[in-house]
Design an enzyme around this catalytic site. Structure first.
Site, mmCIF file in Angstrom:
data_model
loop_
_atom_site.group_PDB
_atom_site.id
_atom_site.type_symbol
_atom_site.label_atom_id
_atom_site.label_comp_id
_atom_site.label_asym_id
_atom_site.label_seq_id
_atom_site.Cartn_x
_atom_site.Cartn_y
_atom_site.Cartn_z
ATOM 1 N N CYS A 94 0.824 -1.209 0.000
ATOM 2 C CA CYS A 94 0.000 0.000 0.000
ATOM 3 C C CYS A 94 0.863 1.267 0.000
ATOM 4 O O CYS A 94 1.480 1.583 -1.003
ATOM 5 C CB CYS A 94 -0.973 -0.042 1.173
ATOM 6 N N ARG A 129 -13.337 5.050 -2.399
ATOM 7 C CA ARG A 129 -12.148 4.295 -2.008
ATOM 8 C C ARG A 129 -12.280 2.849 -2.472
ATOM 9 O O ARG A 129 -13.383 2.300 -2.581
ATOM 10 C CB ARG A 129 -11.962 4.310 -0.490
ATOM 11 N N HIS A 195 -3.646 -5.918 2.047
ATOM 12 C CA HIS A 195 -3.437 -6.129 3.476
ATOM 13 C C HIS A 195 -3.952 -7.524 3.812
ATOM 14 O O HIS A 195 -4.233 -8.325 2.937
ATOM 15 C CB HIS A 195 -4.197 -5.073 4.282
#
Length: 242
Positions: A94, A129, A195
């Site tokens: 990320c 997002r 993640h």
């Protein structure tokens, strides 16, 4: 590195460990020890120099301001670039992934110079997002099973000609460009938005990092029942109708 030792470097846990990505360091360390390797793990805080003698370097995700601070300090330090030039392996997630590219948009809305270790450029998306479980197919040249992970980012990352997509998404947004790509890699440097932590969900990626660091084609087998149960549960969750 000797035949039975490994130096693992976890970069800036005080800035880039917001989303549990320290779990990646734990997984690599455990899977190395399961193969009889003597692991020396070094957690390098942002006020410390990056050692250049590591074998595997891990970078996690973080919020916008810590990402900018991390990029500034990594540029001034220069140790990670020197380690890569010496053949070290890097795996980034990320915010760390964006830092390894040529540039990204910082918390001030300005272009921030990255390290240029991956041929990618990151911008900030204007829409929703990218949040949720991801399922994808890792580049077949890496010989790995499907990718499972969790994304939570506003970034859009465009790959240049020398970067290969790490995976192609079946579910999820990945790099956010609309072309189905997720992450990027070259010979020794890897980046992903996943993640999870991603190496707990995908232990064979951790094994790939170990094989590259050891310069071997195979590792002794380990008991992967716990990992496989986690993978099966998360893949099933991602593929269930909303």
């Amino acid at each position: 590195m000797s035949d039975n030792s490994l130096r693992l470097v976890w970069i800036y846990p005080d800035l880039l460990s917001t989303y549990g990505d320290q779990g990646n360091a734990l997984v690599v360390e455990r899977r190395a020890r399961q193969r009889g390797l003597d692991v020396h793990r070094v957690d390098v805080r942002s006020d410390q120099q990056i050692p250049t003698s590591g074998d595997i370097y891990l970078i996690g995700g973080g919020e916008d301001r810590p990402q900018r601070l991390a990029a500034e300090r990594l540029r001034r330090d220069g140790g990670l670039e020197r380690a890569v030039s010496n053949g070290a392996i890097v795996f980034s997630v990320c915010a760390g992934y964006q830092i390894l590219g040529h540039e990204f948009i910082n918390d001030l809305g300005e272009r921030e110079q990255g390290l240029g270790l991956l041929d990618v450029v990151s911008t900030r998306g204007e829409g929703e997002r990218c949040v949720g479980d991801v399922l994808g197919d890792i580049d077949e040249r890496l010989g790995l099973p499907p990718l499972t992970g969790f994304e939570n980012h506003q970034g859009i990352t465009h790959l240049g000609p020398t970067a290969r997509p790490f995976a192609r998404t079946r579910i999820g947004k990945g790099n956010g460009t609309g072309d189905g790509t997720e992450g990027a890699y070259n010979d020794t440097v890897f980046g992903t938005y996943m993640h999870g932590p991603v190496l707990a969900r995908n232990p064979l990626i951790a094994d790939l990092l170990l094989k590259l660091a050891l310069d071997v084609n195979a590792l002794p087998p380990t008991d992967d029942r716990w990992y496989e149960a986690l993978r099966a549960e998360r893949i099933a969750s991602a593929t269930q109708p909303a």
